[in-house]
Design an enzyme around this catalytic site. Structure first.
Site, PDB file in Angstrom:
ATOM      1  N   LYS A 252       0.846  -1.198   0.000  1.00 23.18           N
ATOM      2  CA  LYS A 252       0.000   0.000   0.000  1.00 23.18           C
ATOM      3  C   LYS A 252       0.880   1.246   0.000  1.00 23.18           C
ATOM      4  O   LYS A 252       0.654   2.171  -0.782  1.00 23.18           O
ATOM      5  CB  LYS A 252      -0.922   0.017   1.237  1.00 23.18           C
TER       6      LYS A 252
ATOM      7  N   GLN B 225      -5.047  -1.524   9.444  1.00 27.43           N
ATOM      8  CA  GLN B 225      -5.026  -2.868   8.846  1.00 27.43           C
ATOM      9  C   GLN B 225      -5.704  -3.867   9.778  1.00 27.43           C
ATOM     10  O   GLN B 225      -5.427  -3.912  10.975  1.00 27.43           O
ATOM     11  CB  GLN B 225      -3.567  -3.276   8.570  1.00 27.43           C
TER      12      GLN B 225
ATOM     13  N   ASP C 207     -11.331   2.896   3.834  1.00 32.25           N
ATOM     14  CA  ASP C 207     -11.736   1.482   3.789  1.00 32.25           C
ATOM     15  C   ASP C 207     -13.249   1.339   3.628  1.00 32.25           C
ATOM     16  O   ASP C 207     -13.737   0.258   3.282  1.00 32.25           O
ATOM     17  CB  ASP C 207     -11.362   0.793   5.116  1.00 32.25           C
TER      18      ASP C 207
HETATM   19  N1  GUN Z   1      -7.431  -6.826   5.921  1.00 30.86           N
HETATM   20  C1  GUN Z   1      -7.792  -7.550   4.831  1.00 30.86           C
HETATM   21  N2  GUN Z   1      -8.390  -6.765   3.917  1.00 30.86           N
HETATM   22  C2  GUN Z   1      -8.404  -5.526   4.426  1.00 30.86           C
HETATM   23  C3  GUN Z   1      -8.872  -4.277   3.940  1.00 30.86           C
HETATM   24  O1  GUN Z   1      -9.414  -4.139   2.844  1.00 30.86           O
HETATM   25  N3  GUN Z   1      -8.688  -3.221   4.788  1.00 30.86           N
HETATM   26  C4  GUN Z   1      -8.109  -3.337   5.999  1.00 30.86           C
HETATM   27  N4  GUN Z   1      -8.004  -2.248   6.751  1.00 30.86           N
HETATM   28  N5  GUN Z   1      -7.662  -4.482   6.472  1.00 30.86           N
HETATM   29  C5  GUN Z   1      -7.803  -5.564   5.683  1.00 30.86           C
END
Ligand code: GUN
Length: 292
Positions: free
Chosen positions: A53, A97, A120
């Site tokens: 990311k 996350q 998100d």
């Molecule tokens: N863990 C797995 N997929 C995601 C996501 O799309 N966002 C976040 N914050 N954590 C994740």
């Protein structure tokens, strides 16, 4: 044989359009969108996602901040960091996350993020806005999945769509997006009776159950579009392998189009996160979002 939907190429194109939009915002509005990512603990898969990311955020010209906290971080300390990021005007997107360690209440953390910075789309306000047809920051994997389905099928209007999986991260929001596209939507899950006959009627299958190679080719209606959201690590012939929730070998013989794993939905998730960060930055500044 099914047409393979190339999510990697589609995501590359989207990232190029995002980079152009970011350059425009810098030139015309002196605005550099910025994304802060918070990782608590040492989960190896999460570390890889977070690093990717950050790398891709910088590649499209945006500001990136990584906050890595130890696994024993208290909930209070994590909430305090989220509040600081809410108040920091250079930060337009905040992502914590998931999963967070068990002693932390994830819903409390997600709902502490300013909904305007919730790239998100997990805050209840954004979930509520999505489900009532209002402008919302929307979860990235669902948005990426629907983009690929539209890329393969054109309009989704009137199609029978079956979503397998009812998670807050994928199943529920993708069902809302498909409703907004005027699909007839069924959400199936681990307790559904006769899953095969439910899947059999689908023109569009979104598989998001987290069970390696569960959906078989003979479950599918011939010509169906299959969007495989699963990313499962398995061992086969003594090697580590990534597979989806669909058995690709049998499904590609029956489907009309199908996403591979890897190289399907996966690359779309981060591209959509970057796009959400641009949208959030523009909304916060009261600027129209450039075309992406
Ligand atoms: N863990 C797995 N997929 C995601 C996501 O799309 N966002 C976040 N914050 N954590 C994740």
């Amino acid at each position: 044989m099914a047409k393979i939907i190339d999510g990697k190429a589609f995501a590359e194109g989207l990232r190029a359009r995002i980079a152009k939009a970011v350059a425009e915002l810098k030139t015309n509005h002196n605005l550099t969108p910025g994304l802060a990512v918070v990782l608590v603990g040492e989960d190896p898969a999460s570390k890889v996602y977070v690093a990717n990311k950050a790398k891709q955020t910088v590649e499209v010209g945006m500001n990136s901040w990584e906050h890595k906290l130890p696994a024993d971080t208290s909930e209070a300390d994590l909430l305090a960091l989220v509040k600081r990021l809410n108040d920091d005007s250079s930060v337009h997107g905040i992502l914590v996350q998931m999963p967070v360690p068990k002693h932390i209440d994830s819903a409390k953390v997600l709902n502490t993020i300013d909904p305007a910075k919730d790239v998100d789309g997990f805050h209840v306000v954004n979930v509520g806005r999505l489900s009532t047809g209002q402008e919302a920051l929307t979860a990235c994997t669902p948005v990426g999945s629907v983009m690929l389905a539209k890329h393969a099928l054109g309009s989704l209007e009137g199609l029978e769509a079956v979503v397998i999986g009812r998670s807050n991260i994928v199943g529920k929001p993708v069902a809302q997006l498909l409703l907004a596209e005027n699909c007839t939507v069924t959400i199936a899950h681990s307790r559904s009776k006769d899953l095969t006959s439910i899947v059999r009627r689908a023109d569009l299958v979104i598989a998001a159950v987290g069970r390696p190679e569960m959906v078989k080719g003979d479950w599918l209606k011939p010509g169906a579009c299959v969007i495989d959201v699963g990313i499962n690590r398995i061992e086969r012939d003594g090697k580590n392998k990534l597979v989806g929730d669909c058995d690709f070998a049998s499904c590609e013989k029956v489907a009309g189009s199908i996403t591979p794993v890897p190289g399907g939905v996966g690359p779309m998730t981060i591209a959509c996160l970057l796009s959400n960060t641009v949208k959030a930055a523009c909304a916060i500044k009261g600027i129209e979002t450039p075309e992406m």
